[in-house]
Design an enzyme around this catalytic site. Structure first.
Site, PDB file in Angstrom:
ATOM      1  N   CYS A  84      10.349  -0.784 -40.444  1.00 31.67           N
ATOM      2  CA  CYS A  84       9.217  -1.369 -39.295  1.00 31.67           C
ATOM      3  C   CYS A  84       8.310  -2.192 -40.251  1.00 31.67           C
ATOM      4  O   CYS A  84       7.596  -3.053 -39.302  1.00 31.67           O
ATOM      5  CB  CYS A  84       8.491  -0.113 -39.008  1.00 31.67           C
ATOM      6  N   GLU A  96      10.674  -8.023 -31.747  1.00 30.34           N
ATOM      7  CA  GLU A  96      11.070  -7.382 -33.011  1.00 30.34           C
ATOM      8  C   GLU A  96      12.684  -7.391 -32.843  1.00 30.34           C
ATOM      9  O   GLU A  96      13.352  -7.042 -32.011  1.00 30.34           O
ATOM     10  CB  GLU A  96      10.811  -6.076 -33.065  1.00 30.34           C
ATOM     11  N   GLU A 111       4.476   6.242 -34.377  1.00 29.46           N
ATOM     12  CA  GLU A 111       4.738   4.963 -35.298  1.00 29.46           C
ATOM     13  C   GLU A 111       5.848   4.183 -34.767  1.00 29.46           C
ATOM     14  O   GLU A 111       6.852   4.508 -34.839  1.00 29.46           O
ATOM     15  CB  GLU A 111       4.960   5.701 -36.568  1.00 29.46           C
ATOM     16  N   LYS A 145      14.284  16.509 -34.562  1.00 30.10           N
ATOM     17  CA  LYS A 145      15.324  16.075 -33.949  1.00 30.10           C
ATOM     18  C   LYS A 145      15.613  14.486 -34.796  1.00 30.10           C
ATOM     19  O   LYS A 145      14.899  13.501 -34.483  1.00 30.10           O
ATOM     20  CB  LYS A 145      15.330  15.689 -32.288  1.00 30.10           C
TER      21      LYS A 145
HETATM   22  N1  LIG Z   1       5.945   2.206 -37.314  1.00 31.66           N
HETATM   23  C1  LIG Z   1       6.754   2.864 -38.154  1.00 31.66           C
HETATM   24  O1  LIG Z   1       6.438   3.694 -39.070  1.00 31.66           O
HETATM   25  C2  LIG Z   1       8.222   2.934 -38.113  1.00 31.66           C
HETATM   26  C3  LIG Z   1       9.001   3.624 -39.005  1.00 31.66           C
HETATM   27  C4  LIG Z   1      10.515   3.383 -38.732  1.00 31.66           C
HETATM   28  C5  LIG Z   1      11.035   2.785 -37.512  1.00 31.66           C
HETATM   29  N2  LIG Z   1      10.246   2.432 -36.523  1.00 31.66           N
HETATM   30  C6  LIG Z   1      10.806   1.714 -35.374  1.00 31.66           C
HETATM   31  O2  LIG Z   1      11.844   2.229 -34.833  1.00 31.66           O
HETATM   32  C7  LIG Z   1      12.750   1.595 -34.399  1.00 31.66           C
HETATM   33  C8  LIG Z   1      14.259   1.754 -34.916  1.00 31.66           C
HETATM   34  O3  LIG Z   1      14.486   2.928 -34.735  1.00 31.66           O
HETATM   35  P1  LIG Z   1      15.382   3.670 -33.582  1.00 31.66           P
HETATM   36  O4  LIG Z   1      16.328   2.519 -33.036  1.00 31.66           O
HETATM   37  O5  LIG Z   1      15.964   4.935 -34.138  1.00 31.66           O
HETATM   38  O6  LIG Z   1      14.303   3.866 -32.362  1.00 31.66           O
HETATM   39  P2  LIG Z   1      14.640   4.457 -31.138  1.00 31.66           P
HETATM   40  O7  LIG Z   1      13.149   4.658 -30.248  1.00 31.66           O
HETATM   41  O8  LIG Z   1      15.855   4.062 -30.056  1.00 31.66           O
HETATM   42  O9  LIG Z   1      14.871   6.401 -31.250  1.00 31.66           O
HETATM   43  C9  LIG Z   1      14.056   6.827 -32.316  1.00 31.66           C
HETATM   44  C10 LIG Z   1      14.384   8.415 -32.096  1.00 31.66           C
HETATM   45  O10 LIG Z   1      13.915   8.714 -30.853  1.00 31.66           O
HETATM   46  C11 LIG Z   1      14.897   9.461 -30.074  1.00 31.66           C
HETATM   47  N3  LIG Z   1      14.901   9.033 -28.720  1.00 31.66           N
HETATM   48  C12 LIG Z   1      15.078   8.152 -27.999  1.00 31.66           C
HETATM   49  N4  LIG Z   1      14.758   8.074 -26.720  1.00 31.66           N
HETATM   50  C13 LIG Z   1      14.082   9.033 -26.510  1.00 31.66           C
HETATM   51  C14 LIG Z   1      13.257   9.764 -25.514  1.00 31.66           C
HETATM   52  N5  LIG Z   1      13.323   9.248 -24.209  1.00 31.66           N
HETATM   53  N6  LIG Z   1      12.648  10.839 -25.719  1.00 31.66           N
HETATM   54  C15 LIG Z   1      12.776  11.700 -26.975  1.00 31.66           C
HETATM   55  N7  LIG Z   1      13.411  10.957 -27.863  1.00 31.66           N
HETATM   56  C16 LIG Z   1      13.881   9.937 -27.695  1.00 31.66           C
HETATM   57  C17 LIG Z   1      16.272   8.841 -30.680  1.00 31.66           C
HETATM   58  O11 LIG Z   1      17.052   9.670 -30.443  1.00 31.66           O
HETATM   59  C18 LIG Z   1      15.693   8.675 -32.152  1.00 31.66           C
HETATM   60  O12 LIG Z   1      15.875  10.019 -32.836  1.00 31.66           O
HETATM   61  C19 LIG Z   1      12.422  -0.046 -34.580  1.00 31.66           C
HETATM   62  O13 LIG Z   1      11.543  -0.297 -33.665  1.00 31.66           O
HETATM   63  C20 LIG Z   1      11.484   0.176 -35.638  1.00 31.66           C
HETATM   64  O14 LIG Z   1      10.155  -0.638 -35.748  1.00 31.66           O
HETATM   65  C21 LIG Z   1       8.869   2.375 -36.582  1.00 31.66           C
HETATM   66  O1  LIG Z   2      10.240   1.859 -41.209  1.00 28.71           O
HETATM   67  C1  LIG Z   2       9.166   2.064 -41.468  1.00 28.71           C
HETATM   68  C2  LIG Z   2       8.762   2.739 -42.728  1.00 28.71           C
HETATM   69  C3  LIG Z   2       7.710   3.413 -42.878  1.00 28.71           C
HETATM   70  C4  LIG Z   2       7.220   3.848 -43.829  1.00 28.71           C
HETATM   71  C5  LIG Z   2       6.433   5.169 -44.232  1.00 28.71           C
HETATM   72  O2  LIG Z   2       5.794   5.843 -43.078  1.00 28.71           O
HETATM   73  C6  LIG Z   2       5.888   5.493 -45.282  1.00 28.71           C
HETATM   74  O3  LIG Z   2       6.084   5.083 -46.565  1.00 28.71           O
HETATM   75  O4  LIG Z   2       5.121   6.432 -45.353  1.00 28.71           O
END
Ligand SMILES: NC(=O)c1ccc[n+]([C@@H]2O[C@H](COP(=O)([O-])OP(=O)(O)OC[C@H]3O[C@@H](n4cnc5c(N)ncnc54)[C@H](O)[C@@H]3O)[C@@H](O)[C@H]2O)c1
Ligand SMILES: O=C/C=C/C=C(\O)C(=O)O
Length: 479
Positions: free
Chosen positions: A281, A383, A247, A171
């Site tokens: 992130c 964040e 993640e 998804k």
């Molecule tokens: N650690 C990493 O590798 C990494 C990488 C990229 C982004 N991020 C984090 O992601 C965030 C930004 O992305 P975002 O706004 O899409 O995050 P989000 O958590 O709002 O959504 C991420 C995904 O989860 C789904 N989702 C939301 N609520 C859900 C639920 N209750 N059950 C199942 N699915 C659900 C969303 O539809 C989307 O597909 C930031 O906090 C960023 O730090 C982390």
């Molecule tokens: O926004 C977060 C980025 C994550 C990056 C990776 O998971 C990667 O480079 O493998």
């Protein structure tokens, strides 16, 4: 121009469920009409994955690795189509999309094909005892990914989960369905067995994402997104004790010592703060700079922030992109106003750029450099996920480490110093899953990737991914 996006279930397009619009972050205009998967559609996708799983798991690993390579080849053959799909959803620059987002999709499939095919089995031998392990896939895995690096992050999970013998239901974020729709078409084009890869679209809580992770037919969940979403998902799957790979968010620190090559530290920090509009992130939102160079560093960083180019995505020299949505743009601006209220000094940015063209309908904010706030300020603790950092001076190495570690997050950090011993000492003292020294976001896909504290559970990358997507059985024989 809008484009209709359907689900991909059992190898065919499925146009079921209510539809919702997505918007172009550059102009605010409608980009796509997307079908939202309800419980019935999610049920179909999980059933298709379940039906395909035994046959897929029964293939020799070399054959599954071959399928990963075919997907990588097809990604490269349809490279520009994927670039266009990603840009239409995110407004990111064509240069970044062509050099990072889409190439990493092919690389993700290729690297996990090699890692899986070459991974030795484990055996343990005592005098009259032989033990060995066999690994079997988890079954059906839910793959939930965010909007910031849509194709990179989805394929980073799809590759290892499939090569380990699982079948999956992906998804993508509701904001960025386009590149996964193309990958679904690529899977059909190469003849990936129906039901191995399924893609459903929709929202999170109370919608497709929640229906999927909590579905009784889903054996495990791999999720990348906000920490609080991870916590919600964890609660929703707790009754069935499903394995989760998370993640999550970060509030990453950068430590800049006075002995550093200042040009490299400034340019490296421009990248680590403002890449992808700060919507990575791993981006640095907290910089700590040794006092003797603090003023010069801040002055130079602020100048470079002002030089970032708000071109259009198709302009090759564009270096600043819009926020993904009006809601996220407003969240970032709320922190700019909060910084003002908390008494910050704005050394660059703080507002919204005006273009006098259709981009004024988009979701742009100015790249921003702040100083003057205490470590306890919300701007230094929460964040923001935008093109903004706060810079704080420090006097001793111990103070810098303590400041960096004073966070509920622990994903990534950067250390800028010319002293090798200090680089190792400081890097080993940081409470983070990833530390870059005199560089940022340099990746070896075999290494463990992930964070500690609120930044996640588990690691992705190399055999760490394969370990999550499979369970070992230890078999012991008396000789
Ligand atoms: N650690 C990493 O590798 C990494 C990488 C990229 C982004 N991020 C984090 O992601 C965030 C930004 O992305 P975002 O706004 O899409 O995050 P989000 O958590 O709002 O959504 C991420 C995904 O989860 C789904 N989702 C939301 N609520 C859900 C639920 N209750 N059950 C199942 N699915 C659900 C969303 O539809 C989307 O597909 C930031 O906090 C960023 O730090 C982390
Ligand atoms: O926004 C977060 C980025 C994550 C990056 C990776 O998971 C990667 O480079 O493998």
């Amino acid at each position: 121009m809008s484009d209709q996006v359907t689900h991909f279930i059992g190898g065919v397009q499925v146009a079921e469920g209510a539809t919702f619009e997505t918007h172009d972050p550059v102009t605010g205009g409608v980009v796509r009409l997307v079908h939202e998967a309800d419980r019935a559609v999610v049920d179909k996708a999980v059933a298709a994955a379940r039906a395909a799983q035994p046959g897929w798991a029964a293939l020799p690993i070399a054959e599954r690795a071959g399928w990963m390579r075919r997907l990588a080849d097809a990604i490269e053959a349809r490279f520009e189509e994927l670039v266009a799909a990603e840009i239409a959803d995110t407004g990111k620059s064509i240069t970044q999309t062509r050099t990072l987002d889409i190439p990493r999709g092919a690389a993700n499939f290729r690297s996990f094909a090699e890692i899986a095919a070459q991974r030795p089995d484990e055996a343990f031998h005592l005098k009259d005892v032989l033990s060995y392990t066999v690994r079997r896939p988890l079954g059906v895995v839910a793959v939930i990914v965010p909007w910031n690096l849509p194709f990179l992050l989805a394929t980073w999970k799809i590759g290892p989960s499939l090569v380990a013998g699982n079948t999956i239901v992906v998804k993508p974020s509701e904001h960025t369905p386009g590149s996964m729709a193309v990958l679904a078409d690529i899977a059909a084009e190469v003849g990936l067995p129906p039901g191995v890869l399924n893609v459903v679209h929709g929202f999170g809580g109370g919608s497709t994402g929640q229906f999927l992770v909590e579905h009784p037919g889903v054996d495990a969940v791999t999720f990348t997104g906000e920490s609080r979403t991870g916590s919600t998902i964890m609660k929703g799957v707790a009754d069935r004790v499903k394995p989760v790979s998370f993640e999550l968010g970060g509030k990453n620190a950068g430590l800049v010592f006075a002995d550093v090559d200042l040009d490299a530290a400034v340019e490296g920090s421009v990248r680590s703060v403002f890449t992808n509009g700060g919507q990575v992130c791993l981006c640095t939102e907290r910089l700590y700079v040794e006092r003797p160079i603090f003023e010069e560093f801040v002055t130079r960083l602020a100048k470079r922030a002002g030089e970032l180019r708000f071109g259009r995505p198709e302009d090759e020299d564009t270096t600043m992109m819009p926020m993904i949505s009006a809601e996220h743009r407003d969240k970032v601006l709320t922190y700019y106003r909060l910084a003002e209220k908390e008494g910050a000094e704005f050394r660059a940015g703080g507002g919204v750029p005006r273009f006098g063209d259709e981009r004024d309908g988009g979701y742009y904010v100015e790249p921003t450099v702040l100083t003057g706030l205490p470590p306890t300020s919300r701007v230094n603790r929460e964040e923001i996920f935008g093109p903004v950092c706060h810079v704080t001076p420090f006097d001793t190495e111990a103070e810098a480490i303590a400041l960096a570690n004073d966070s509920e997050y622990g994903l990534a950090a950067t250390v800028w110093t010319s002293r090798l011993s200090r680089a190792h000492r400081v890097a080993q003292s940081l409470e983070a899953g990833l530390v870059w020294v005199n560089t940022w976001y340099l990746r070896d896909l075999r290494t463990p990737f992930g964070g500690v504290k609120l930044s996640g559970i588990g690691r992705e990358g190399g055999t760490d991914s394969l370990d999550f997507y499979s369970e070992p059985t230890t078999i012991t024989i008396k000789l």
